[in-house]
Design a protein around this motif. Structure first.
Motif, short mmCIF file in Angstrom:
data_model
loop_
_atom_site.label_atom_id
_atom_site.label_comp_id
_atom_site.label_asym_id
_atom_site.label_seq_id
_atom_site.Cartn_x
_atom_site.Cartn_y
_atom_site.Cartn_z
N ALA A 273 25.26 -15.99 2.99
CA ALA A 273 25.34 -17.41 2.64
C ALA A 273 26.44 -18.09 3.44
N LEU A 274 27.59 -17.45 3.55
CA LEU A 274 28.71 -18.07 4.26
C LEU A 274 28.47 -18.13 5.76
N ARG A 275 27.79 -17.14 6.31
CA ARG A 275 27.53 -17.14 7.75
C ARG A 275 26.72 -18.36 8.17
N VAL B 32 36.16 -16.71 8.93
CA VAL B 32 37.53 -16.21 8.98
C VAL B 32 37.90 -15.70 7.59
N TRP B 33 38.29 -14.42 7.54
CA TRP B 33 38.74 -13.83 6.28
C TRP B 33 40.25 -13.89 6.24
N GLU C 13 36.47 -6.62 -0.84
CA GLU C 13 36.92 -6.37 0.53
C GLU C 13 35.78 -6.04 1.50
N PRO C 14 34.84 -5.15 1.15
CA PRO C 14 33.74 -4.88 2.09
C PRO C 14 32.90 -6.13 2.40
N LYS C 15 32.75 -7.00 1.42
CA LYS C 15 31.99 -8.23 1.65
C LYS C 15 32.74 -9.16 2.59
N ALA D 1 32.36 -7.81 6.03
CA ALA D 1 31.02 -8.06 6.57
C ALA D 1 30.86 -9.52 7.02
N PHE D 2 31.51 -10.43 6.35
CA PHE D 2 31.42 -11.85 6.64
C PHE D 2 32.23 -12.26 7.87
N ALA D 3 33.40 -11.67 8.02
CA ALA D 3 34.39 -12.18 8.96
C ALA D 3 34.09 -11.86 10.41
#
Length: 177
Positions: free
Chosen positions: A93-95, A101-102, A141-143, A146-148
């Motif tokens: 969703a965020l992508r 940026v995390w 953290e894994p999410k 994966a997003f960043a």
């Protein structure tokens, strides 16, 4: 640098998404959007009354809140060239929003910030709020990874302007690749 794609800041509660997002937007001369504020505005339109982020969460419950958050994210997906602060939904969703940026703030720095502002609903009912917060951080953290496209570590408490300067440099460097 003015980002062609939106820059999306995500991270744990009180990691600096809004503060740093505003500073980056000002630096680049682009709009800043906070999905918390967008969510509150959408709730007000739908329910014909205003409510704060925490009250909306309490009223809708986690599932309803996440559903509304996903709808707000979808509506923002077509907006480009802005800085967006987002609490966190899902990597996919965020992508959709842009360059991810995390803000990887250590829980031992974040938790005192939370205490200064009062426990949020998702921690208030816990027998050990700090342990619950750390559990949630580990779970997410894994999410975040994966997003960043750019993980940005924040190891110490520093002035926001200092962190924003380092963050802007890191984003600009990544963008130029």
């Amino acid at each position: 640098m003015v980002p062609a794609r939106s820059v999306v800041l995500a991270g744990i509660k009180h990691c600096g998404k809004t503060t740093l997002g505003r500073l980056l937007a000002r630096r680049w001369g682009v709009p800043f959007l906070d999905t918390d504020a967008e969510l509150e505005a959408e709730f007000a339109v739908r329910h014909k009354r205003s409510a704060g982020f925490r009250d909306i969460y309490r009223e809708l419950g986690e599932e309803g809140f996440r559903r509304l958050e996903a709808e707000v994210i979808d509506a923002l997906a077509d907006v480009g060239g802005v800085v967006v602060a987002n609490p966190f939904l899902s990597p996919d969703a965020l992508r959709k929003l842009g360059f991810g940026v995390w803000l990887d703030l250590k829980p031992e720095i974040a938790y005192p910030r939370i205490l200064r502002r009062g426990l949020p609903p998702f921690l208030a009912g816990s027998a050990d709020p700090e342990a619950e917060f750390r559990r949630i951080c580990r779970e997410r953290e894994p999410k975040f990874r994966a997003f960043a496209e750019l993980p940005f570590g924040i190891e110490t408490e520093e002035p926001a302007e200092t962190v924003a300067e380092r963050l802007a440099s890191a984003i600009e460097k990544e963008y130029s690749k």
